[in-house]
Design a protein around this motif. Structure first.
Motif, PDB file in Angstrom:
ATOM      1  N   PHE A  84       6.509  -5.182   2.396  1.00  0.00           N
ATOM      2  CA  PHE A  84       7.595  -5.610   1.519  1.00  0.00           C
ATOM      3  C   PHE A  84       7.685  -4.756   0.263  1.00  0.00           C
ATOM      4  CE2 PHE A  84       6.978  -9.543   3.965  1.00  0.00           C
ATOM      5  CZ  PHE A  84       8.278  -9.724   4.397  1.00  0.00           C
ATOM      6  N   TRP A  87      10.477  -1.269   1.665  1.00  0.00           N
ATOM      7  CA  TRP A  87      11.147  -1.767   2.861  1.00  0.00           C
ATOM      8  C   TRP A  87      11.905  -0.644   3.547  1.00  0.00           C
ATOM      9  CZ3 TRP A  87      10.626  -6.117   5.486  1.00  0.00           C
ATOM     10  CH2 TRP A  87      11.560  -6.387   6.469  1.00  0.00           C
ATOM     11  N   SER A  91       9.161  -1.080   8.573  1.00  0.00           N
ATOM     12  CA  SER A  91       8.623  -2.318   8.012  1.00  0.00           C
ATOM     13  C   SER A  91       9.135  -3.519   8.780  1.00  0.00           C
ATOM     14  CB  SER A  91       9.008  -2.456   6.539  1.00  0.00           C
ATOM     15  OG  SER A  91       8.436  -1.433   5.775  1.00  0.00           O
ATOM     16  N   ILE A  95       6.744  -6.052  10.876  1.00  0.00           N
ATOM     17  CA  ILE A  95       6.668  -7.485  10.570  1.00  0.00           C
ATOM     18  C   ILE A  95       7.045  -8.314  11.793  1.00  0.00           C
ATOM     19  CG2 ILE A  95       7.741  -9.318   9.203  1.00  0.00           C
ATOM     20  CD1 ILE A  95       7.638  -7.413   6.827  1.00  0.00           C
TER      21      ILE A  95
END
Length: 180
Positions: A84, A87, A91, A95
């Motif tokens: 985070f 970003w 990313s 995630i």
């Protein structure tokens, strides 16, 4: 010209292969340790859960379930936090992959507890997820932390306050782990 590119490509390939050997090696050792821990604890945990279900002590089960959710969310938060900071497309992919891997891990663990035994699929899931976690931790997180603590000068100095913050967090986690 062609020889220089060929040597550079071989060098890049060898670095990537070397990183994957490190990832697979560390993940293999960690997964073996976790599987051994599971052998010691899953059977007793399974017996304890069966006795809770038979005695209808659901408040104990609810407390353990809440602790498991807190632990899972904490692990996810620690692994996802660096993505985070900066970003980008990778990313989001990392995630989403992290959520999927944690879901698969939790499912495999619940299945092993319900069965009361360690089985082949459980071991494979633990190894593959350990490889994924090591890839995230070793490659992604450490690279982002390195870029975060580096001060952009001609000599590439490092921010001492940020290094001390990281060391303080590591010592705190280590001490908390020793107290548990």
């Amino acid at each position: 010209m062609w020889e220089v590119r060929k040597i550079q490509n071989q060098d890049i390939i060898m670095r990537k292969v070397g990183k994957w050997f490190i990832i697979i090696g560390i993940a293999g050792v960690l997964s073996i340790l976790f599987v051994e821990w599971s052998r010691w604890n899953i059977i007793s945990l399974s017996k304890k859960l069966h006795s809770i279900i038979l005695n209808e002590n659901s408040y104990v089960f609810k407390a353990n379930f809440i602790e498991g959710i807190i632990g899972t969310v904490s692990i996810f938060s620690l692994l996802a936090a660096p993505f985070f900071i900066k970003w980008d497309r990778s990313s989001a992919i990392n995630i989403a992959s992290l959520i999927a891997i944690i879901f698969i891990d939790v499912s495999a663990f619940i299945t092993a507890v319900a069965r009361g035994e360690i089985f082949g699929f459980y071991i494979i899931v633990i190894f593959l997820s350990a490889c994924f976690y090591m890839k995230i931790i070793i490659i992604e997180v450490l690279q982002r932390i390195y870029h975060w603590i580096r001060i952009e000068t001609k000599t590439n100095q490092y921010d001492v306050e940020k290094i001390m913050l990281i060391l303080t967090i590591m010592i705190f986690i280590f001490v908390m782990g020793c107290l548990v």
